[in-house]
Design a protein around this motif. Sequence first.
Motif, mmCIF file in Angstrom:
data_model
loop_
_atom_site.group_PDB
_atom_site.id
_atom_site.type_symbol
_atom_site.label_atom_id
_atom_site.label_comp_id
_atom_site.label_asym_id
_atom_site.label_seq_id
_atom_site.Cartn_x
_atom_site.Cartn_y
_atom_site.Cartn_z
ATOM 1 N N LEU A 142 0.825 -1.204 0.000
ATOM 2 C CA LEU A 142 0.000 0.000 0.000
ATOM 3 C C LEU A 142 0.863 1.260 0.000
ATOM 4 O O LEU A 142 0.540 2.248 -0.683
ATOM 5 C CB LEU A 142 -0.932 -0.018 1.214
ATOM 6 N N LEU A 167 -6.067 7.206 -0.304
ATOM 7 C CA LEU A 167 -6.825 6.048 0.169
ATOM 8 C C LEU A 167 -5.893 4.911 0.559
ATOM 9 O O LEU A 167 -6.104 4.232 1.569
ATOM 10 C CB LEU A 167 -7.793 5.580 -0.911
ATOM 11 N N SER A 168 -4.824 4.691 -0.231
ATOM 12 C CA SER A 168 -3.923 3.589 0.100
ATOM 13 C C SER A 168 -3.139 3.892 1.365
ATOM 14 O O SER A 168 -2.871 2.991 2.165
ATOM 15 C CB SER A 168 -2.968 3.335 -1.054
ATOM 16 N N ALA A 184 -9.362 4.618 -8.769
ATOM 17 C CA ALA A 184 -9.207 4.723 -7.321
ATOM 18 C C ALA A 184 -10.242 3.911 -6.563
ATOM 19 O O ALA A 184 -10.069 3.669 -5.375
ATOM 20 C CB ALA A 184 -9.281 6.177 -6.890
ATOM 21 N N LEU A 227 -4.282 5.698 3.917
ATOM 22 C CA LEU A 227 -5.251 5.438 4.988
ATOM 23 C C LEU A 227 -5.385 3.945 5.261
ATOM 24 O O LEU A 227 -5.408 3.503 6.416
ATOM 25 C CB LEU A 227 -6.620 6.009 4.604
ATOM 26 N N CYS A 228 -5.455 3.177 4.185
ATOM 27 C CA CYS A 228 -5.640 1.734 4.340
ATOM 28 C C CYS A 228 -4.405 1.112 4.994
ATOM 29 O O CYS A 228 -4.532 0.207 5.828
ATOM 30 C CB CYS A 228 -5.912 1.115 2.976
ATOM 31 N N SER A 243 -6.302 10.637 -5.337
ATOM 32 C CA SER A 243 -7.366 9.927 -4.635
ATOM 33 C C SER A 243 -6.899 8.542 -4.207
ATOM 34 O O SER A 243 -7.011 8.147 -3.047
ATOM 35 C CB SER A 243 -8.583 9.823 -5.556
ATOM 36 N N ALA A 244 -6.303 7.813 -5.149
ATOM 37 C CA ALA A 244 -5.848 6.456 -4.829
ATOM 38 C C ALA A 244 -4.699 6.476 -3.830
ATOM 39 O O ALA A 244 -4.617 5.617 -2.948
ATOM 40 C CB ALA A 244 -5.418 5.735 -6.107
ATOM 41 N N MET A 303 -9.425 0.938 -4.224
ATOM 42 C CA MET A 303 -8.933 1.141 -2.856
ATOM 43 C C MET A 303 -10.080 1.271 -1.876
ATOM 44 O O MET A 303 -9.936 0.924 -0.706
ATOM 45 C CB MET A 303 -8.047 2.381 -2.793
ATOM 46 N N LEU A 308 2.176 1.779 -3.437
ATOM 47 C CA LEU A 308 1.146 2.383 -4.294
ATOM 48 C C LEU A 308 1.034 3.876 -4.031
ATOM 49 O O LEU A 308 0.858 4.671 -4.974
ATOM 50 C CB LEU A 308 -0.189 1.690 -4.046
#
Lengths: 111, 93
Positions: A49, A64-65, B62, A67-68, A60-61, B65, A52
């Motif tokens: 993650l 989010l990654s 996105a 956070l994940c 955005s991705a 995710m 990424l």
Amino acid sequence: MTDTLGLIFILIGVLFDLFGCIGLVRLPDIYNRLQAATKCVTLGTCMILFGLFVITGISSAGILSLLCALFVLFTSPVGAHALARAAHRYGIKLWDGSVTDKYADIDRPEH
Amino acid sequence: MTSLVVSSWPGAVMLVLLFSGFLCLYRIGKGPTAPDRTVAIDILGTLMVGFCAVLTWVTGRAFYMNIGITWALLSFIGTIALAKYLEGRDFDD
């Protein structure tokens, strides 16, 4: 440059995932399997993650990654500890080669 | 599809993750006790979060995710619930 760096992070993470799953199959009892699998796979998935995030940057991705990755990093040890305690109270015996069981003294002091 | 799998990094990463998932499935099927299977299910969920990350990397979209974050949440809650159940306690104990 960031693509290469992120690719290196992702490859390290995938190798940790693979080693954790090999440990899940190969090790003798549940406590050994739990420590190998949870440590390796948590670090491996967090590495994937984070790689990424390095590749995609502030998007955005990427957010989010990140956070994940933080979520997996915080929750996976909690789940592993709950599972270890549950297995101990469920009555699973330790492997014959194990040298000490200090949790038995804490958990059941009357025995 | 063959060129994706053989000649690119994301394809190789996906193959290794799928192989790890099959190792987890082996432990779910064989594992002698219930906590063994629970550990393998937890690890399988974490592997699938990594797989969602690789899908985001390949496709550049996105929303994979979002699937990964949701999967991590549900895997954590399921692990805690199974651990409490194996321990023989209620959820508010």
